[in-house]
Write a protein that holds these residues in place. Structure first.
Motif, PDB file in Angstrom:
ATOM      1  N   SER A 172       0.857  -1.189   0.000  1.00 39.73           N
ATOM      2  CA  SER A 172       0.000   0.000   0.000  1.00 39.73           C
ATOM      3  C   SER A 172       0.891   1.235   0.000  1.00 39.73           C
ATOM      4  CB  SER A 172      -0.911   0.024   1.235  1.00 39.73           C
ATOM      5  OG  SER A 172      -1.572   1.271   1.335  1.00 39.73           O
ATOM      6  N   LEU A 173       0.713   2.075  -0.999  1.00 36.06           N
ATOM      7  CA  LEU A 173       1.487   3.317  -1.074  1.00 36.06           C
ATOM      8  C   LEU A 173       0.748   4.492  -0.444  1.00 36.06           C
ATOM      9  CD1 LEU A 173       2.958   3.130  -4.680  1.00 36.06           C
ATOM     10  CD2 LEU A 173       4.139   2.755  -2.530  1.00 36.06           C
ATOM     11  N   ASN A 174      -0.427   4.221   0.105  1.00 38.14           N
ATOM     12  CA  ASN A 174      -1.166   5.285   0.760  1.00 38.14           C
ATOM     13  C   ASN A 174      -0.255   5.953   1.803  1.00 38.14           C
ATOM     14  OD1 ASN A 174      -2.938   6.492   2.935  1.00 38.14           O
ATOM     15  ND2 ASN A 174      -4.494   5.927   1.435  1.00 38.14           N
ATOM     16  N   PRO A 175      -0.081   7.282   1.746  1.00 37.25           N
ATOM     17  CA  PRO A 175       0.853   7.941   2.674  1.00 37.25           C
ATOM     18  C   PRO A 175       0.495   7.723   4.146  1.00 37.25           C
ATOM     19  CG  PRO A 175      -0.445   9.552   1.448  1.00 37.25           C
ATOM     20  CD  PRO A 175      -0.676   8.240   0.805  1.00 37.25           C
ATOM     21  N   VAL A 176      -0.795   7.561   4.455  1.00 35.11           N
ATOM     22  CA  VAL A 176      -1.187   7.299   5.843  1.00 35.11           C
ATOM     23  C   VAL A 176      -0.605   5.959   6.296  1.00 35.11           C
ATOM     24  CG1 VAL A 176      -3.121   6.856   7.407  1.00 35.11           C
ATOM     25  CG2 VAL A 176      -3.298   8.653   5.676  1.00 35.11           C
ATOM     26  N   LYS A 177      -0.683   4.948   5.439  1.00 38.13           N
ATOM     27  CA  LYS A 177      -0.132   3.630   5.778  1.00 38.13           C
ATOM     28  C   LYS A 177       1.366   3.719   6.017  1.00 38.13           C
ATOM     29  CE  LYS A 177       0.066  -0.881   6.161  1.00 38.13           C
ATOM     30  NZ  LYS A 177      -0.551  -1.581   7.304  1.00 38.13           N
ATOM     31  N   LEU A 178       2.072   4.440   5.154  1.00 34.54           N
ATOM     32  CA  LEU A 178       3.524   4.567   5.290  1.00 34.54           C
ATOM     33  C   LEU A 178       3.898   5.321   6.573  1.00 34.54           C
ATOM     34  CD1 LEU A 178       4.509   5.354   1.584  1.00 34.54           C
ATOM     35  CD2 LEU A 178       4.495   3.142   2.752  1.00 34.54           C
ATOM     36  N   VAL A 179       3.137   6.357   6.902  1.00 34.19           N
ATOM     37  CA  VAL A 179       3.396   7.109   8.143  1.00 34.19           C
ATOM     38  C   VAL A 179       3.129   6.213   9.358  1.00 34.19           C
ATOM     39  CG1 VAL A 179       2.728   9.087   9.565  1.00 34.19           C
ATOM     40  CG2 VAL A 179       2.913   9.345   7.081  1.00 34.19           C
ATOM     41  N   ALA A 219      12.116   3.057  -9.159  1.00 27.57           N
ATOM     42  CA  ALA A 219      12.660   4.390  -8.884  1.00 27.57           C
ATOM     43  C   ALA A 219      11.572   5.321  -8.370  1.00 27.57           C
ATOM     44  CB  ALA A 219      13.290   4.967 -10.150  1.00 27.57           C
ATOM     45  N   MET A 220      10.399   5.280  -9.005  1.00 31.26           N
ATOM     46  CA  MET A 220       9.292   6.131  -8.571  1.00 31.26           C
ATOM     47  C   MET A 220       8.829   5.754  -7.165  1.00 31.26           C
ATOM     48  SD  MET A 220       7.210   8.654  -9.093  1.00 31.26           S
ATOM     49  CE  MET A 220       7.282   9.072 -10.849  1.00 31.26           C
ATOM     50  N   LYS A 221       8.776   4.454  -6.889  1.00 29.89           N
ATOM     51  CA  LYS A 221       8.349   4.022  -5.554  1.00 29.89           C
ATOM     52  C   LYS A 221       9.332   4.516  -4.489  1.00 29.89           C
ATOM     53  CE  LYS A 221       7.023   0.129  -2.669  1.00 29.89           C
ATOM     54  NZ  LYS A 221       6.726  -1.308  -2.542  1.00 29.89           N
ATOM     55  N   MET A 222      10.641   4.369  -4.747  1.00 29.05           N
ATOM     56  CA  MET A 222      11.649   4.812  -3.784  1.00 29.05           C
ATOM     57  C   MET A 222      11.589   6.322  -3.590  1.00 29.05           C
ATOM     58  SD  MET A 222      12.931   2.082  -2.721  1.00 29.05           S
ATOM     59  CE  MET A 222      13.085   0.369  -3.169  1.00 29.05           C
ATOM     60  N   HIS A 223      11.355   7.036  -4.674  1.00 31.96           N
ATOM     61  CA  HIS A 223      11.226   8.499  -4.573  1.00 31.96           C
ATOM     62  C   HIS A 223      10.022   8.874  -3.720  1.00 31.96           C
ATOM     63  CE1 HIS A 223      10.641  12.687  -5.670  1.00 31.96           C
ATOM     64  NE2 HIS A 223       9.431  12.383  -6.095  1.00 31.96           N
ATOM     65  N   ARG A 268       0.392  14.537  -5.401  1.00 32.20           N
ATOM     66  CA  ARG A 268       0.684  15.191  -6.677  1.00 32.20           C
ATOM     67  C   ARG A 268       2.042  15.889  -6.642  1.00 32.20           C
ATOM     68  NH1 ARG A 268      -4.503  17.624  -9.820  1.00 32.20           N
ATOM     69  NH2 ARG A 268      -5.978  15.903  -9.465  1.00 32.20           N
ATOM     70  N   GLU A 269       2.328  16.534  -5.520  1.00 33.00           N
ATOM     71  CA  GLU A 269       3.603  17.239  -5.375  1.00 33.00           C
ATOM     72  C   GLU A 269       4.772  16.253  -5.366  1.00 33.00           C
ATOM     73  OE1 GLU A 269       6.060  20.711  -4.749  1.00 33.00           O
ATOM     74  OE2 GLU A 269       4.125  20.271  -5.666  1.00 33.00           O
ATOM     75  N   CYS A 270       4.603  15.109  -4.711  1.00 33.26           N
ATOM     76  CA  CYS A 270       5.652  14.075  -4.691  1.00 33.26           C
ATOM     77  C   CYS A 270       5.966  13.607  -6.105  1.00 33.26           C
ATOM     78  CB  CYS A 270       5.210  12.875  -3.854  1.00 33.26           C
ATOM     79  SG  CYS A 270       5.104  13.188  -2.084  1.00 33.26           S
ATOM     80  N   ILE A 271       4.922  13.358  -6.889  1.00 32.95           N
ATOM     81  CA  ILE A 271       5.115  12.908  -8.273  1.00 32.95           C
ATOM     82  C   ILE A 271       5.812  14.000  -9.086  1.00 32.95           C
ATOM     83  CG2 ILE A 271       3.919  12.251 -10.407  1.00 32.95           C
ATOM     84  CD1 ILE A 271       1.748  10.973  -8.570  1.00 32.95           C
ATOM     85  N   ARG A 272       5.359  15.239  -8.905  1.00 35.56           N
ATOM     86  CA  ARG A 272       5.943  16.363  -9.647  1.00 35.56           C
ATOM     87  C   ARG A 272       7.434  16.521  -9.363  1.00 35.56           C
ATOM     88  NH1 ARG A 272       7.434  21.402  -9.237  1.00 35.56           N
ATOM     89  NH2 ARG A 272       7.074  21.491  -6.998  1.00 35.56           N
ATOM     90  N   LYS A 273       7.851  16.191  -8.142  1.00 42.20           N
ATOM     91  CA  LYS A 273       9.248  16.367  -7.733  1.00 42.20           C
ATOM     92  C   LYS A 273      10.162  15.216  -8.158  1.00 42.20           C
ATOM     93  CE  LYS A 273       8.633  19.375  -3.688  1.00 42.20           C
ATOM     94  NZ  LYS A 273       8.786  19.464  -2.208  1.00 42.20           N
ATOM     95  N   PHE A 274       9.632  14.221  -8.856  1.00 38.91           N
ATOM     96  CA  PHE A 274      10.484  13.124  -9.323  1.00 38.91           C
ATOM     97  C   PHE A 274      11.619  13.727 -10.149  1.00 38.91           C
ATOM     98  CE2 PHE A 274      11.385   9.470 -12.244  1.00 38.91           C
ATOM     99  CZ  PHE A 274      11.761   8.561 -11.257  1.00 38.91           C
ATOM    100  N   PRO A 275      12.873  13.459  -9.764  1.00 31.30           N
ATOM    101  CA  PRO A 275      14.001  14.217 -10.326  1.00 31.30           C
ATOM    102  C   PRO A 275      14.384  13.890 -11.767  1.00 31.30           C
ATOM    103  CG  PRO A 275      14.783  12.563  -8.767  1.00 31.30           C
ATOM    104  CD  PRO A 275      13.289  12.552  -8.678  1.00 31.30           C
ATOM    105  N   TYR A 276      13.744  12.899 -12.378  1.00 36.07           N
ATOM    106  CA  TYR A 276      14.139  12.504 -13.733  1.00 36.07           C
ATOM    107  C   TYR A 276      12.998  12.830 -14.698  1.00 36.07           C
ATOM    108  CZ  TYR A 276      17.575  10.326 -10.804  1.00 36.07           C
ATOM    109  OH  TYR A 276      18.541  10.130  -9.858  1.00 36.07           O
ATOM    110  N   THR A 305      -0.598   4.146  -7.514  1.00 34.33           N
ATOM    111  CA  THR A 305      -0.617   2.752  -7.069  1.00 34.33           C
ATOM    112  C   THR A 305      -0.788   1.801  -8.237  1.00 34.33           C
ATOM    113  OG1 THR A 305      -1.529   3.375  -4.924  1.00 34.33           O
ATOM    114  CG2 THR A 305      -1.766   1.084  -5.566  1.00 34.33           C
ATOM    115  N   GLN A 306      -1.690   2.136  -9.142  1.00 36.37           N
ATOM    116  CA  GLN A 306      -1.917   1.272 -10.303  1.00 36.37           C
ATOM    117  C   GLN A 306      -0.668   1.185 -11.171  1.00 36.37           C
ATOM    118  OE1 GLN A 306      -5.580   2.008 -12.273  1.00 36.37           O
ATOM    119  NE2 GLN A 306      -5.249   0.500 -13.870  1.00 36.37           N
TER     120      GLN A 306
END
Length: 389
Positions: A172-179, A219-223, A268-276, A305-306
């Motif tokens: 689960s990549l839901n940020p609540v789950k990760l926190v 790479a996206m998941k680690m970012h 959305r901001e996390c995705i936007r900040k992907f450095p590549y 997630t998909q």
């Protein structure tokens, strides 16, 4: 003992295949101790005992065979299938994980050019696809727990490897789950520890992009994980309520419909900040998310997630409103419009859901009443047709 050839089996090896089919672990253990039994022997199709056990979903048998030295990457099958492919086809996530943990290669293709993840997806075993696409071996993370070159200290303290690996392996990549995963481990829930973990995630992300076989998904998941860890660290520095405050921010819904605006903007901001910027995956994500107005479907976390799990049927599943875990079954008893893993997740979400619960209940009841009227009209119409006939 000679190298295995297709169909060249001793009578005891033939018996082993039969015992695997029957699922008799004790008898299989006895046979594997016989001198004329090769753990990697091949039947007439080039299948090993491990392949048979994986395809038939026999987890205990797979474990036994691996303990006796079964080759998880044997590729003698007539159509190029591997044990991991058979595990994915079986739909057993525990066996799929077992093959991966034993060193199964994920990028091998069969005679029709499909990987194990693609084979699992082809037959609808999307949970196995998730396991394969989210796998990151502990050994790859442990590399950072040892000083490299002229380093006096490792980039990642060994005590943090276990907790961090648990976060990485979350499906689960839901940020609540990760926190929540960060919060539950005191070793991880410290600013210094989070900063070190975040840096390691960035290094792995960079390595995934720059390696010969570029892995944009990993790479996206680690970012994304590094962004969540960074947000945790900033809350620990600035907020007295610490990670509880971050969870509330991520869950807080707007008054009109309960939609978690902060969470959507954060993802959305996390995705936007992907450095590549030239990454194909990033461009696909942006094309899918950018035109969508905040509050509408698909949400950023569902698209992300998909893309990372590879689950074609993602939107058809039930996911916890709080933590995003798949398989949630407990609905709010009042509105019946939101669903949770358990009572803990429901209590965590109640502070914001209670503001819109009644409104959602009224919407549901109105929709149900309208549907009932339509069914009644349809039924009456059918009765008229029958009378005319």
């Amino acid at each position: 003992m000679s190298a295995p050839k297709k169909g060249d089996l001793s009578s005891t090896e033939k018996e082993l295949f039969q015992v695997i089919t029957a699922g008799d672990v004790q008898e299989a253990s006895r046979l594997l101790g016989c001198k004329d039994v090769r753990v990697n022997c091949l039947d007439e199709y080039g299948m090993t005992p491990l392949m048979h056990a994986a395809y038939k979903g026999k987890a205990d048998m797979c474990k036994l065979l691996l303990q006796h030295g079964a080759d998880v990457n044997c590729n003698e099958h007539e159509h190029g299938y591997t044990a991991l492919m058979f595990a994915g086809l079986s739909g057993k996530t525990d066996i799929t994980w077992m093959m991966l943990d034993a060193g199964a290669e994920t990028d091998v293709v069969n005679s029709v050019g499909r990987t194990a993840a693609q084979m699992a997806a082809f037959v609808g075993q999307h949970d196995c696809v998730t396991v394969i696409n989210n796998f990151f071996s502990r050994a790859r993370l442990d590399y950072y727990t040892k000083p490299q070159g002229l380093e006096k200290e490792p980039k990642l303290p060994p005590k943090l490897a276990g907790p961090l690996h648990k976060v990485i392996m979350s499906t689960s990549l839901n940020p609540v789950k990760l926190v929540l995963l960060v919060k539950e481990n005191p070793l991880l829930a410290e600013v210094e520890a989070l900063d070190k973990c975040r840096r390691v995630m960035e290094l792995i992300c960079e390595k995934c992009v720059k390696q010969q076989d570029m892995n944009e998904v990993l790479a996206m998941k680690m970012h994304f994980i590094s962004c969540v860890l960074g947000k945790c660290a900033s809350f620990l520095k600035e907020r007295e309520d610490k990670l509880d405050g971050l969870i509330k921010c991520l869950l807080k819904g707007r008054e009109s419909d309960g939609f978690p605006v902060f969470q959507e903007k954060f993802v959305r901001e996390c995705i936007r900040k992907f450095p590549y910027c030239n990454a194909t995956l990033l461009q696909q994500l942006v094309r899918s998310i950018a035109p969508v107005e905040i509050g509408n479907d698909p949400t950023a976390i569902s698209v992300l997630t998909q893309a990372i799990t590879g689950q074609v049927g993602f939107m058809d599943s039930e996911f916890c409103t709080t933590c995003g875990e798949k398989g949630a079954e407990k609905r709010c008893s009042i509105c019946k419009m939101v669903i949770y893993c358990d009572q803990t997740c429901q209590k965590m979400h109640w502070f914001t859901h209670k503001k819109v619960c009644k409104k959602l209940q009224e919407q549901r009841e109105k929709q149900e009443a309208e549907s009932a009227k339509l069914r009644e009209k349809h039924s009456n119409g059918e009765d008229v047709c029958v009378a005319i006939e």
